[in-house]
Design an enzyme around this catalytic site. Structure first.
Site, PDB file in Angstrom:
ATOM      1  N   HIS A   1       0.832  -1.215   0.000  1.00  0.00           N
ATOM      2  CA  HIS A   1       0.000   0.000   0.000  1.00  0.00           C
ATOM      3  C   HIS A   1       0.863   1.259   0.000  1.00  0.00           C
ATOM      4  CE1 HIS A   1      -4.146  -1.688   0.501  1.00  0.00           C
ATOM      5  NE2 HIS A   1      -3.425  -2.745   0.833  1.00  0.00           N
TER       6      HIS A   1
ATOM      7  N   ASP B   1       2.457   1.987  -3.007  1.00  0.00           N
ATOM      8  CA  ASP B   1       2.570   2.406  -4.426  1.00  0.00           C
ATOM      9  C   ASP B   1       1.688   3.611  -4.731  1.00  0.00           C
ATOM     10  OD1 ASP B   1       0.213   0.814  -4.396  1.00  0.00           O
ATOM     11  OD2 ASP B   1       0.727  -0.266  -6.249  1.00  0.00           O
TER      12      ASP B   1
ATOM     13  N   ALA C   1      -5.396 -14.556  -5.562  1.00  0.00           N
ATOM     14  CA  ALA C   1      -4.595 -15.075  -4.446  1.00  0.00           C
ATOM     15  C   ALA C   1      -3.561 -14.064  -3.977  1.00  0.00           C
ATOM     16  CB  ALA C   1      -3.901 -16.367  -4.854  1.00  0.00           C
ATOM     17  N   GLY C   2      -3.594 -12.861  -4.545  1.00  0.00           N
ATOM     18  CA  GLY C   2      -2.597 -11.871  -4.158  1.00  0.00           C
ATOM     19  C   GLY C   2      -1.300 -12.002  -4.942  1.00  0.00           C
ATOM     20  N   LEU C   3      -1.309 -12.829  -5.988  1.00  0.00           N
ATOM     21  CA  LEU C   3      -0.112 -12.985  -6.817  1.00  0.00           C
ATOM     22  C   LEU C   3      -0.243 -12.217  -8.129  1.00  0.00           C
ATOM     23  CD1 LEU C   3       0.638 -16.769  -6.221  1.00  0.00           C
ATOM     24  CD2 LEU C   3       1.548 -14.795  -5.017  1.00  0.00           C
TER      25      LEU C   3
ATOM     26  N   SER D   1      -4.065 -10.377 -12.220  1.00  0.00           N
ATOM     27  CA  SER D   1      -4.585  -9.232 -12.986  1.00  0.00           C
ATOM     28  C   SER D   1      -3.461  -8.540 -13.749  1.00  0.00           C
ATOM     29  CB  SER D   1      -5.323  -8.249 -12.076  1.00  0.00           C
ATOM     30  OG  SER D   1      -4.514  -7.849 -10.996  1.00  0.00           O
TER      31      SER D   1
ATOM     32  N   ASP E   1       2.208  -3.782  -9.552  1.00  0.00           N
ATOM     33  CA  ASP E   1       2.069  -5.136 -10.080  1.00  0.00           C
ATOM     34  C   ASP E   1       2.500  -5.217 -11.538  1.00  0.00           C
ATOM     35  OD1 ASP E   1       1.006  -5.448  -7.603  1.00  0.00           O
ATOM     36  OD2 ASP E   1      -1.047  -5.839  -8.267  1.00  0.00           O
TER      37      ASP E   1
ATOM     38  N   TYR F   1      -9.921  -1.797   0.113  1.00  0.00           N
ATOM     39  CA  TYR F   1      -8.761  -1.215  -0.568  1.00  0.00           C
ATOM     40  C   TYR F   1      -8.971   0.280  -0.828  1.00  0.00           C
ATOM     41  CZ  TYR F   1      -4.924  -0.915  -3.970  1.00  0.00           C
ATOM     42  OH  TYR F   1      -3.779  -0.578  -4.647  1.00  0.00           O
TER      43      TYR F   1
HETATM   44  P1  ADP Z   1      -5.148 -11.055  -8.287  1.00  0.00           P
HETATM   45  O1  ADP Z   1      -4.565 -10.020  -9.167  1.00  0.00           O
HETATM   46  O2  ADP Z   1      -4.602 -11.006  -6.902  1.00  0.00           O
HETATM   47  O3  ADP Z   1      -5.045 -12.438  -8.840  1.00  0.00           O
HETATM   48  P2  ADP Z   1      -7.543  -9.583  -8.893  1.00  0.00           P
HETATM   49  O4  ADP Z   1      -8.896  -9.581  -8.286  1.00  0.00           O
HETATM   50  O5  ADP Z   1      -6.800  -8.313  -8.941  1.00  0.00           O
HETATM   51  O6  ADP Z   1      -6.697 -10.729  -8.146  1.00  0.00           O
HETATM   52  O7  ADP Z   1      -7.620 -10.122 -10.385  1.00  0.00           O
HETATM   53  C1  ADP Z   1      -8.253 -11.339 -10.672  1.00  0.00           C
HETATM   54  C2  ADP Z   1      -9.196 -11.149 -11.845  1.00  0.00           C
HETATM   55  O8  ADP Z   1      -8.430 -10.892 -13.042  1.00  0.00           O
HETATM   56  C3  ADP Z   1      -9.990 -12.387 -12.179  1.00  0.00           C
HETATM   57  O9  ADP Z   1     -11.172 -12.467 -11.393  1.00  0.00           O
HETATM   58  C4  ADP Z   1     -10.319 -12.176 -13.663  1.00  0.00           C
HETATM   59  O10 ADP Z   1     -11.387 -11.285 -13.821  1.00  0.00           O
HETATM   60  C5  ADP Z   1      -9.050 -11.494 -14.163  1.00  0.00           C
HETATM   61  N1  ADP Z   1      -8.111 -12.502 -14.686  1.00  0.00           N
HETATM   62  C6  ADP Z   1      -6.913 -12.848 -14.170  1.00  0.00           C
HETATM   63  N2  ADP Z   1      -6.337 -13.822 -14.903  1.00  0.00           N
HETATM   64  C7  ADP Z   1      -7.192 -14.131 -15.898  1.00  0.00           C
HETATM   65  C8  ADP Z   1      -7.200 -15.082 -16.975  1.00  0.00           C
HETATM   66  N3  ADP Z   1      -6.182 -15.929 -17.160  1.00  0.00           N
HETATM   67  N4  ADP Z   1      -8.264 -15.077 -17.800  1.00  0.00           N
HETATM   68  C9  ADP Z   1      -9.285 -14.217 -17.631  1.00  0.00           C
HETATM   69  N5  ADP Z   1      -9.337 -13.313 -16.642  1.00  0.00           N
HETATM   70  C10 ADP Z   1      -8.328 -13.260 -15.774  1.00  0.00           C
HETATM   71 MG    MG Z   2      -4.775  -7.946  -8.902  1.00  0.00          MG
END
Ligand code: ADP
Ligand code: MG
Length: 386
Positions: free
Chosen positions: A37, A39, A128-130, A133, A177, A229
């Site tokens: 937090h 960034d 999962a926080g990895l 997105s 990220d 957030y």
């Molecule tokens: P994190 O970034 O921690 O994994 P987020 O909530 O920021 O969690 O992002 C997850 C979202 O990003 C998913 O619910 C989906 O909408 C999108 N996403 C991530 N990877 C994919 C993928 N391979 N295909 C389609 N959508 C994806």
């Molecule tokens: Mg994310």
């Protein structure tokens, strides 16, 4: 990344779209070693790209249609470039299509570029926080940048991903990220100044020191678009304004005494987290360079306490993971990512890895929590054309 996922992505594209893609691009998820937090407060972060990636197969079209599919969904989403605005995007397609839209703010002329078919596969766990997105955003940004020959540099592509997430997805997240996903390098962390966007690679030297970073994914799902957030972000802005600073980057540990007098208790603690966390990032970089990774454990522990007690973004599962890992011999541990769920990381000697994993599994069972997913992550190269 195993070649399987690339093969699967290519095969998935061919099966769905009936032709071979022009190419494959991939981008990794990330773990944030320290700097949470900070960034969006124009501070410092120290993430690294991990050995889990999102792969996108792309083929240009001779019309103005964009079609996108992902292995996480059954649908194929289709939109004309003429209709592509952030407000029409919803759900997972807002990430890849949001990037395509955001490129138009950085020089892509959507009335002149060819349409695209995109097929996406990933082994980054979602939510999962990895940063699955940032992995999808960065893979699509790099791919479309190449296919449309936009010639944007990586820091700019990071901005494009952030813009997609902020505007098309509606999640007010920072630049960390995407920067990790685009700028990472094997065995290095990315030390990023989120104000200037200057970045430096810092050697981690984990393998030589016989250390590993263990991820403990609690399975508790978070969401940036809802949840706390945005609230935390607002508290930081409030705190900075009350202290006469343009952002908390300009508030130092020495200013905290004055801050305590000026701010209400909650805002003060939010501010204290960000201010001390910025200092911990600087200290971690210094210690990595002078003494090596084995010496950063206490900084990780202090970061977790600050997020638990001052920023209040931890959850009982994350606290249990961190406490148990340290009791079982980890040199340090902290929750990582935006909080309210997701994963913790622990710095563990290779010889202690299985002991820590077993201890965490047992502790979760004893508390009646679902079994966490624990796995080692390796600092890896950022986005590439594969
Ligand atoms: P994190 O970034 O921690 O994994 P987020 O909530 O920021 O969690 O992002 C997850 C979202 O990003 C998913 O619910 C989906 O909408 C999108 N996403 C991530 N990877 C994919 C993928 N391979 N295909 C389609 N959508 C994806
Ligand atoms: Mg994310």
């Amino acid at each position: 990344m195993s070649s399987d996922i690339r093969d699967d992505t290519r095969a998935g594209f061919a099966e769905l779209f009936g032709r071979e893609p022009d190419g494959l691009w991939s981008a990794p998820g990330r773990v944030n070693l320290i700097g949470e937090h900070t960034d969006y407060n124009e501070g410092f972060v120290l993430p690294f790209a991990i050995d889990r990636r999102t792969v996108v197969a792309v083929g240009a079209r001779d019309d103005r249609v964009v079609r996108v599919a992902s292995t996480i969904a059954d649908e194929v989403v289709e939109i004309s470039l003429a209709d592509l605005t952030p407000d029409v995007l919803q759900g997972w397609p807002a990430y890849p299509l949001g990037v395509v839209w955001a490129l138009s703010e950085y020089g892509a002329d959507l009335s002149a570029v060819p349409g695209l078919d995109l097929f996406i596969d990933s082994d980054v766990p979602l939510g999962a926080g990895l940063s699955s997105s940032a992995a999808i955003e960065s893979a699509v940004a790099l791919a479309v940048n190449d296919v449309w020959r936009l010639d944007l540099d990586r820091p700019t592509l990071a901005r494009v991903g952030q813009r997609a997430e902020n505007v098309a997805v509606g999640a007010p997240t920072g630049i960390m990220d995407q920067s990790a996903s685009l700028l990472g390098r094997a065995d290095h962390a990315v030390f990023l100044d989120c104000r200037s966007l200057d970045s430096e690679l810092v050697p981690l030297g984990l393998a030589e020191a016989e250390l590993a970073i263990l991820v403990i994914d609690t399975g508790v799902k978070h969401s940036h678009a809802t949840g706390g957030y945005g609230e935390r972000r607002a508290a930081c802005e409030r705190g900075a304004a009350a202290l006469g600073a343009s952002s908390l980057r300009d508030v130092t540990v020495a200013d905290l005494e004055r801050a305590r007098e000026l701010l209400d208790d909650v805002t003060f603690r939010r501010v204290r987290h960000v201010v001390t966390e910025n200092q911990r990032v600087l200290d971690t970089v210094e210690v990595l360079r002078s003494a090596g990774a084995a010496a950063i454990g206490e900084l990780l522990d202090a970061s977790h306490r600050s997020m638990r007690d001052d920023f209040e973004i931890s959850v009982p599962e994350l606290d249990l993971a961190v406490e148990t890992a340290v009791q079982a011999g980890a040199l340090g541990a902290r929750m990582t990512g935006g909080g309210f769920g997701g994963a913790a990381i622990a710095l563990v000697r290779l010889s202690d890895l299985s002991r820590v994993q077993v201890a965490v599994d047992n502790a979760f069972s004893e508390h009646g929590y679902g079994q966490p997913d624990t796995f080692v992550v390796v600092a890896s190269d950022g986005a590439t054309r594969n």
